[in-house]
Write a protein that holds these residues in place. Structure first.
Motif, PDB file in Angstrom:
ATOM      1  N   SER B 289      18.381 -27.301 -32.888  1.00 25.82           N
ATOM      2  CA  SER B 289      18.923 -26.529 -34.008  1.00 25.82           C
ATOM      3  C   SER B 289      20.444 -26.538 -33.972  1.00 25.82           C
ATOM      4  O   SER B 289      21.055 -26.844 -32.945  1.00 25.82           O
ATOM      5  CB  SER B 289      18.422 -25.089 -33.927  1.00 25.82           C
ATOM      6  N   GLY B 290      21.037 -26.185 -35.092  1.00 25.10           N
ATOM      7  CA  GLY B 290      22.492 -26.071 -35.160  1.00 25.10           C
ATOM      8  C   GLY B 290      23.017 -25.090 -34.122  1.00 25.10           C
ATOM      9  O   GLY B 290      24.057 -25.318 -33.499  1.00 25.10           O
ATOM     10  N   ASP B 291      22.279 -24.024 -33.926  1.00 24.98           N
ATOM     11  CA  ASP B 291      22.684 -23.022 -32.943  1.00 24.98           C
ATOM     12  C   ASP B 291      22.654 -23.608 -31.530  1.00 24.98           C
ATOM     13  O   ASP B 291      23.513 -23.304 -30.698  1.00 24.98           O
ATOM     14  CB  ASP B 291      21.741 -21.814 -33.039  1.00 24.98           C
ATOM     15  N   GLN B 292      21.680 -24.452 -31.269  1.00 20.69           N
ATOM     16  CA  GLN B 292      21.598 -25.070 -29.939  1.00 20.69           C
ATOM     17  C   GLN B 292      22.723 -26.081 -29.724  1.00 20.69           C
ATOM     18  O   GLN B 292      23.310 -26.149 -28.650  1.00 20.69           O
ATOM     19  CB  GLN B 292      20.219 -25.709 -29.743  1.00 20.69           C
ATOM     20  N   TYR B 293      23.019 -26.859 -30.758  1.00 22.54           N
ATOM     21  CA  TYR B 293      24.174 -27.760 -30.642  1.00 22.54           C
ATOM     22  C   TYR B 293      25.438 -26.961 -30.353  1.00 22.54           C
ATOM     23  O   TYR B 293      26.273 -27.351 -29.547  1.00 22.54           O
ATOM     24  CB  TYR B 293      24.374 -28.576 -31.928  1.00 22.54           C
ATOM     25  N   GLU B 294      25.573 -25.834 -31.032  1.00 20.54           N
ATOM     26  CA  GLU B 294      26.783 -25.025 -30.847  1.00 20.54           C
ATOM     27  C   GLU B 294      26.871 -24.490 -29.416  1.00 20.54           C
ATOM     28  O   GLU B 294      27.945 -24.495 -28.806  1.00 20.54           O
ATOM     29  CB  GLU B 294      26.792 -23.872 -31.849  1.00 20.54           C
ATOM     30  N   ALA B 295      25.737 -24.050 -28.887  1.00 18.21           N
ATOM     31  CA  ALA B 295      25.732 -23.535 -27.513  1.00 18.21           C
ATOM     32  C   ALA B 295      26.118 -24.637 -26.525  1.00 18.21           C
ATOM     33  O   ALA B 295      26.894 -24.422 -25.588  1.00 18.21           O
ATOM     34  CB  ALA B 295      24.357 -22.961 -27.172  1.00 18.21           C
ATOM     35  N   LEU B 296      25.587 -25.824 -26.762  1.00 16.35           N
ATOM     36  CA  LEU B 296      25.903 -26.947 -25.876  1.00 16.35           C
ATOM     37  C   LEU B 296      27.370 -27.351 -26.023  1.00 16.35           C
ATOM     38  O   LEU B 296      28.042 -27.728 -25.053  1.00 16.35           O
ATOM     39  CB  LEU B 296      24.986 -28.130 -26.206  1.00 16.35           C
ATOM     40  N   GLU B 297      27.863 -27.249 -27.238  1.00 14.56           N
ATOM     41  CA  GLU B 297      29.274 -27.537 -27.488  1.00 14.56           C
ATOM     42  C   GLU B 297      30.162 -26.577 -26.695  1.00 14.56           C
ATOM     43  O   GLU B 297      31.167 -26.984 -26.110  1.00 14.56           O
ATOM     44  CB  GLU B 297      29.539 -27.413 -28.992  1.00 14.56           C
TER      45      GLU B 297
END
Lengths: 428, 428
Positions: B289-297
């Motif tokens: 999810s976009g939220d997961q990409y953001e967390a990884l970022e």
């Protein structure tokens, strides 16, 4: 262990630097691979050089014309190729001789050549890799740049051991430093000192600098191996008489055979080139031989190579050109004068704060910043300043508020400080 | 564990990326410190911004005039300030849209935005920190860039598990890749693929690319969590029909919920800007999810912040300007044509080597290099070429000789290859 690492360790053995190396530091080396072979070819391949992973056209690198056109002032060769792993040789030498100019007592003392890193953070990170093991303590004043935590604790799993930066008289808490250093068990101790300090903007007086040096010397006399990292990011911005205007590195460089000094500094603040990402690591240990410096340099090059390969060529070229300009020192002096005037104005403004104001300044005399202790919650104050007044400040530990007066025009400082004082009352 | 790290882990939980994180990756985070507060102020501090550790004069940074004069083509703001930790937003977006242009099958697939690193090495090092623990295996072809060893093994204490790159038919040894991946115990497996390959200059054919993808998919089908890093340093320099001209990243991006793809690429070779030190990390996982990409970022930003703070601003600005030039693609095509012509010439020259020559070329079809297998000791051959003929080449494992034809003019290639062949006979 890799045979090259082994050989470097043999050369370093007996030095304090060797005793202080981390496991990472012990096992690191600079491989005899592509970079070493390319460096050899650079000297000897007079006919054809088919070593390096670049695309060239005649003697110069290929490049996109659209980029080169924007930088007409320097040659293609200064912009596009790789820089050597430890940096452009001429810049390294110039930075070292400038170090003597800025720190007269360093002159004639034995040090390594500065190694170029991709900014000061990278310099500190490389030093942390080479010298801090998991669980090691590193002594740091309780007012410190937040990235230390991410580097020393996050990355290297060392432990930050802090001491109160100021004593009740508003001076440096040297006895707390001493006690904290002495509380470290084992036969080695590591510390990092950042003057002018971020966030407080404090630098030691001459007398305090003497005291710090005496503390480290007495530890060394007792047989402790001392690693002292000086983070000189804001070096040179000293605004008061009586402040020590030399890096502690100059004093520690040849002080004692049990002291190993590491200077991390850079163009970032000293040359007003934040986004260039050019820092330097310089080593000094009493009695270290040229061969030992070279061995340590190779290990450092391995740490650089494995983290970033090498640092920006265009930045090194521009910096070198800028520092060789006839007007260089005048340009620096001009910038210094602007910052100094802002400092004087800030002193005057906080001097007018009521003695019972909810914000009280911590001691400051140098650098970019000053920091308030706030009676309330400084994070709430920060948000209030931002949302209600459009004023950006930094809150630290919900207790302190850091003001970067370096980035506010002198004619706006009065309004800034009045707004902060007003907001501080509103949030309480 | 730090509470921010904990929160990021919660957001990532359930994803393949999360399962693959190293201990470092699990504990990392981006602090709500100076940088985060400064970013907030950049949006909201319309009156005064006293957050950031820079010195400004009015709206622009202070700078040394001697430096600015050399770069008249861009503004002070594009040269001197810090860049954001994950890179200049416009450049990140442009790099991502260029990725679609270069890899049409990637279009519409979900990925993170590219994060800017200080060159490809830094990108690989950050990914290695985030995903490789001590003792972990990483599968790598036996022909690989030497710095992998220093990064994966030296820095992160992982183990390189290599497989024969070529089979007896002169193609990619896909079954060896498969066997090696299957030999890794546990429920995760990591590999890095570098096409065009350094040192051989080989890229897979379309058919071989299909086979690699099928191997990874079958592993994923069996329940293995697969980390596939594509090191696309030399991307785009494909000279033969039938070669796969897309990054494997495009194929893997949404292939399977058990596959997590990481693309490391950069301006270094693709934009002919070796010394700029600009690389990118881009993530893709099926169903992330976009939220997961953001967390990884955020975790990646922590790794960037603690290693280098941020990447060169001037390099990002110049690159962005260069890539937005109307003539950009033509300039790239022109450079490509020069390299392609050298490639064809080299093919012709090695095609004329006698079949019993002591040097035989490994398969090559792309990139900067080609590599010979030598019957004798290639390190001796390298030194002989250097000392007797002034010709620089790279020896690998005392068996291979790598030739960077990218850095030799087409009219000199014949003499170069004849000299190498002659010297090879002399050393035997």
């Amino acid at each position: 262990m890799n045979t090259i690492a082994h050989e470097l360790n043999d050369r370093l053995e007996g030095s304090t630097a060797y005793r202080l190396l981390s496991d990472f530091g012990k096992r690191f080396y600079f491989p005899k691979g592509i970079v070493a072979q390319s460096a050899e070819a650079k000297q000897k391949a007079h006919r054809f050089n088919a070593t390096v992973g670049m695309a060239t056209k005649g003697p110069v690198p290929m490049y996109l014309k659209g980029i080169k056109d924007l930088v007409p002032g320097i040659e293609e060769q200064e912009i596009f190729p790789y820089a050597p792993t430890p940096g452009v040789p001429e810049l390294r030498k110039l930075w070292r001789s400038e170090m003597d100019r800025k720190n007269p007592s360093l002159k004639g003392k034995n040090t390594s050549l500065p190694l170029v890193t991709s900014g000061l953070t990278h310099g500190i990170s490389v030093v942390s890799d080479l010298f801090l093991d998991e669980g090691d303590s590193i002594v740091v004043p309780d007012m410190f740049w937040g990235n230390y935590r991410l580097i020393f604790e996050g990355r290297n799993k060392a432990k930050i051991l802090s001491f109160p930066f100021f004593n009740d008289e508003g001076g440096l808490h040297v006895s707390a430093l001493k006690d904290t250093l002495e509380s470290v068990e084992g036969d080695t101790v590591a510390l990092i000192l950042n003057f002018p300090n971020n966030p407080t903007g404090y630098s030691p007086t001459e007398r305090e600098a003497d005291q710090i040096v005496a503390v480290l010397k007495s530890l060394a006399d007792e047989g402790k191996k001392v690693l002292c990292i000086t983070d000189d990011a804001y070096f040179g911005l000293f605004y008061e008489k009586g402040t020590c205007t030399e890096s502690l590195f100059a004093r520690l460089a040849d002080l004692h055979e049990n002291i190993f000094a590491v200077k991390v500094d850079g163009a970032t603040k000293e040359e007003f080139a934040w986004g260039f990402r050019i820092g330097f690591i310089t080593y000094a240990g009493h009695g270290m031989s040229g061969d030992q410096y070279e061995a340590l340099e190779k290990k450092t090059m391995g740490a650089i190579r494995s983290s970033i390969s090498n640092s920006s060529k265009i930045a090194q070229s521009l910096l070198l050109r800028g520092m060789k300009e006839p007007g260089y020192l005048d340009q620096k002096q001009e910038a210094f004068s602007i910052l100094e005037a802002r400092y004087r104005k800030v002193r005057e403004l906080v001097g007018r704060f009521p003695s019972d104001a909810p914000l009280q300044p911590l001691p400051f005399n140098s650098g970019y910043f000053m920091t308030f202790v706030y009676k309330g919650n400084s994070e709430k104050l920060r948000l209030h300043l931002l949302d209600k007044y459009g004023v950006g400040t930094i809150s630290i530990q919900e207790k302190y508020l850091r003001i970067a007066y370096s980035s506010v025009e002198i004619e706006n400082l009065e309004e800034l400080y009045q707004t902060i004082l007003k907001a501080a009352g509103e949030v309480l």
